[in-house]
Design an enzyme around this catalytic site. Structure first.
Site, short mmCIF file in Angstrom:
data_model
loop_
_atom_site.label_atom_id
_atom_site.label_comp_id
_atom_site.label_asym_id
_atom_site.label_seq_id
_atom_site.Cartn_x
_atom_site.Cartn_y
_atom_site.Cartn_z
N CYS A 1 0.82 -1.22 0.00
CA CYS A 1 0.00 0.00 0.00
C CYS A 1 0.85 1.27 0.00
O CYS A 1 0.57 2.21 -0.74
CB CYS A 1 -0.99 -0.01 1.16
N HIS B 1 -2.72 1.16 6.92
CA HIS B 1 -3.10 1.10 5.51
C HIS B 1 -3.47 2.50 5.06
O HIS B 1 -3.93 3.32 5.86
CB HIS B 1 -4.28 0.14 5.31
N HIS C 1 -6.23 2.34 -3.80
CA HIS C 1 -5.21 1.81 -2.90
C HIS C 1 -4.76 0.43 -3.40
O HIS C 1 -5.38 -0.16 -4.29
CB HIS C 1 -5.77 1.67 -1.49
#
Length: 326
Positions: free
Chosen positions: A238, A287, A299
């Site tokens: 990520c 994240h 993402h």
């Protein structure tokens, strides 16, 4: 992806920086009792994948073994709590470094970055260069440990560039080289900002021109697979995905989600191009994605690869921490 080429020419020395896959793991089996930098990086990996919730200590203890077993089970591979070739492959870790140097000149072409946990001749050359510049990297041992990271940060601070402790194109350039990219103009340097740890380029990701470029780059990678430590279309984690999208638009940002969160200015209502943060594996940021507007963000998910998701879904709304602007 066309990788940038750097020509590093330092007085009286040749630096060879090998391409790395974002991790120095894979060169040795890790098991209960192991205690060194590779284990600390392994713990970071396992946290990113949602299988380890403790702090990274570098000690392969029972919690680490259980996290490894959980990860192995999720991948359908042998569950033995030992991190060997099969587990490394499942983590997306490869040991395919490489470098090239012209036999007739001191020009070195390379791609990749060096960071905490990296090992090899590239790290030794980096340590030598840092010591020559006055930043104390300590022994030239080829191990990117805490002292080397501190030296990189010290050098970055003195050079007025982004202070993240990661030696990438911007840092190599400041050490005395120049950066060029095939088919494009020279890579942009970030405008200098405050020399504090976690500083980023002064361009705002909230500005329309910058945001549109970042989002265009990000959307162009929809469908790219997830790979821990990945920073290229062949595989992203990520934060590696965020780094890719921003760097392609001339902005240097920290490498990890927690560092990006620390460097960002909190905003109550995200605008297009801002970063949205989530607590998916522990109470802190683990994240992140790029806000697209209309409650959507893009993402690199561990189970989806690069995709667009909606903040209003129960999973993301329950883990949402807030938004930040770089």
């Amino acid at each position: 992806m066309k990788k940038g080429l750097m020509s590093v020419v330092l007085a009286s020395s040749v630096l060879i920086f090998p391409a790395v896959s974002g991790a120095a793991l894979g060169d040795q089996t890790l098991r209960t009792g192991s205690n060194h930098a590779d284990v600390e990086e392994l713990q970071d990996v396992l946290r990113d994948t949602g299988h380890y919730a403790s702090s990274s200590t570098g000690n392969f203890d029972s919690a680490t073994k259980q996290a490894v077993r959980s990860f192995q089970s999720s991948k359908g591979i042998l569950v033995d709590g030992i991190v060997g070739p099969q587990t490394f492959r499942s983590l997306g870790v490869s040991d395919s470094g490489g470098s090239s140097v012209s036999a007739s000149s001191s020009t070195v072409n390379f791609s990749g970055t060096l960071r905490y946990g990296s090992r090899g001749s590239g790290v030794r050359s980096l340590q030598s260069a840092l010591n020559s510049s006055g930043a104390n990297a300590g022994s030239v041992d080829g191990v990117f440990g805490s002292q080397t990271r501190s030296a990189v940060q010290s050098f970055q601070r003195s050079a007025g560039i982004s202070v993240d402790g990661v030696a990438g194109p911007q840092t190599f350039d400041a050490l005395g080289g120049s950066v060029s990219s095939s088919g494009s103009s020279s890579a942009s340097k970030s405008n200098s900002k405050s020399g504090s740890t976690g500083s980023v380029s002064s361009n705002s990701s909230g500005s329309s021109s910058s945001a549109s470029g970042v989002i265009s780059t990000a959307k162009g990678q929809i469908g790219s697979p997830y790979s821990w430590g990945g920073t290229s279309p062949s595989g992203f984690d990520c934060s590696g995905f965020l780094n890719y999208a921003f760097s392609k638009n001339g902005q240097s940002i920290p490498r990890t989600v927690s560092a990006i969160h620390g460097a960002a200015t909190s905003v109550s209502n995200p605008q297009v191009g801002d970063i949205v943060f989530f607590a998916t594996t522990h109470s802190g940021p683990s994240h992140a994605g790029i806000y697209l507007g209309n409650n959507e963000f893009i993402h690199a998910g561990s189970s989806t690869g690069v995709t667009v998701s909606n903040l209003n879904t129960s999973y993301w709304s329950n883990s949402y921490l807030g938004a930040g602007r770089l």
